[in-house]
Design a protein around this motif. Sequence first.
Motif, PDB file in Angstrom:
ATOM      1  N   ALA A 114      65.788  64.055  56.247  1.00  8.52           N
ATOM      2  CA  ALA A 114      64.916  64.115  55.074  1.00  8.52           C
ATOM      3  C   ALA A 114      65.502  65.071  54.039  1.00  8.52           C
ATOM      4  O   ALA A 114      66.015  66.138  54.378  1.00  8.52           O
ATOM      5  CB  ALA A 114      63.518  64.586  55.493  1.00  8.52           C
ATOM      6  N   GLY A 115      65.428  64.674  52.800  1.00  9.36           N
ATOM      7  CA  GLY A 115      65.914  65.536  51.729  1.00  9.36           C
ATOM      8  C   GLY A 115      67.355  65.293  51.327  1.00  9.36           C
ATOM      9  O   GLY A 115      67.804  65.818  50.302  1.00  9.36           O
ATOM     10  N   VAL A 116      68.087  64.506  52.106  1.00  8.77           N
ATOM     11  CA  VAL A 116      69.481  64.209  51.759  1.00  8.77           C
ATOM     12  C   VAL A 116      69.487  62.953  50.891  1.00  8.77           C
ATOM     13  O   VAL A 116      69.477  61.830  51.395  1.00  8.77           O
ATOM     14  CB  VAL A 116      70.357  64.004  53.014  1.00  8.77           C
ATOM     15  N   THR A 117      69.453  63.135  49.591  1.00  7.03           N
ATOM     16  CA  THR A 117      69.418  61.999  48.670  1.00  7.03           C
ATOM     17  C   THR A 117      70.809  61.627  48.170  1.00  7.03           C
ATOM     18  O   THR A 117      71.042  60.491  47.766  1.00  7.03           O
ATOM     19  CB  THR A 117      68.519  62.305  47.466  1.00  7.03           C
ATOM     20  N   LYS A 118      71.724  62.586  48.188  1.00  7.13           N
ATOM     21  CA  LYS A 118      73.088  62.317  47.740  1.00  7.13           C
ATOM     22  C   LYS A 118      74.065  62.762  48.817  1.00  7.13           C
ATOM     23  O   LYS A 118      73.942  63.860  49.363  1.00  7.13           O
ATOM     24  CB  LYS A 118      73.394  63.057  46.435  1.00  7.13           C
ATOM     25  N   CYS A 119      75.028  61.906  49.112  1.00  8.16           N
ATOM     26  CA  CYS A 119      76.003  62.243  50.142  1.00  8.16           C
ATOM     27  C   CYS A 119      77.186  61.304  50.053  1.00  8.16           C
ATOM     28  O   CYS A 119      77.127  60.258  49.388  1.00  8.16           O
ATOM     29  CB  CYS A 119      75.376  62.177  51.536  1.00  8.16           C
ATOM     30  N   VAL A 120      78.251  61.671  50.718  1.00  4.31           N
ATOM     31  CA  VAL A 120      79.398  60.788  50.897  1.00  4.31           C
ATOM     32  C   VAL A 120      79.366  60.325  52.343  1.00  4.31           C
ATOM     33  O   VAL A 120      79.286  61.141  53.261  1.00  4.31           O
ATOM     34  CB  VAL A 120      80.724  61.515  50.599  1.00  4.31           C
TER      35      VAL A 120
END
Length: 200
Positions: A36-42
Motif C-alpha cells: 500500500a502506498g507504492v504508486t510509482k515504481c520501476v
Amino acid sequence: MHRTIFDTPIVNTTLRGISLAFLKVTGWKIEGSLPAGVTKCVVIAAPHTSNWDLPYTLMVAYVLRLQIYWMGKSSIFSFPFGPLMRWLGGIAVNRSQASNLVDSCAQELVKADGAVHLVVPPEGTRSKTRYWKTGFYYIALQAQVPIVMAYMDYSRKLSGLGPLFYPTGDIEKDMVAIKAFYAPFKGKNADQFETPPENP
C-alpha cells in the motif's frame, strides 16, 4: 502518461476476469502484491526470453491490479500497430539513445499523476545475454522510487511480485543482491537467461 488498457473502464474489468480464468485453467500461480502506498515504481521484468512474456505480463498485471507501462523497441510501434501498443501500456524507445532514455523516463515518473508502474526487462533482449542492462536501476535511482522485483518462472508456472528494493547508488553491490534474487527463476527459453555476479 497516456491512457492505457489498464485504466479503460469496462475493458479493465472484463480483461481482469479473463486473465484470472486463463491463468487458473493453465495452472499458473500468482503471488505477492504491491505494498500500500507504492504508486510509482520501476518493475524488473525477468527473466525475459520469449515473445510470450508480454501477454503473460499483461495478464499478471491485471490479476495484481497494476498500472503498468513498458518500454519496447521503436520498430514495434510502427503503423498500424503503434496505437495498439501504446494502449497496452507501451512506450517506444530508441536504443541508440540510452542515456537520454533514462533521464526522460525518470522525469516522467516524477511528473506523472496517479499510479505508474514502469516495467523494464533488465536483459533488454530476448536473445541470450550474459550481462544485464542497468537502465532500470538508474531510472529508479534518479526518480527516487523503489524497484519491484517481479518474476515469471515458466518451469513452475509461477509469477508475481517479490520484495521492494531501494537503490543505494552503489550499483555493484546492489546488482549482486538483485541478481541473487533472480537466480532460481527460469524463463520460457531458460538457456538464454543468466545471472552472473558482475557487470563488465
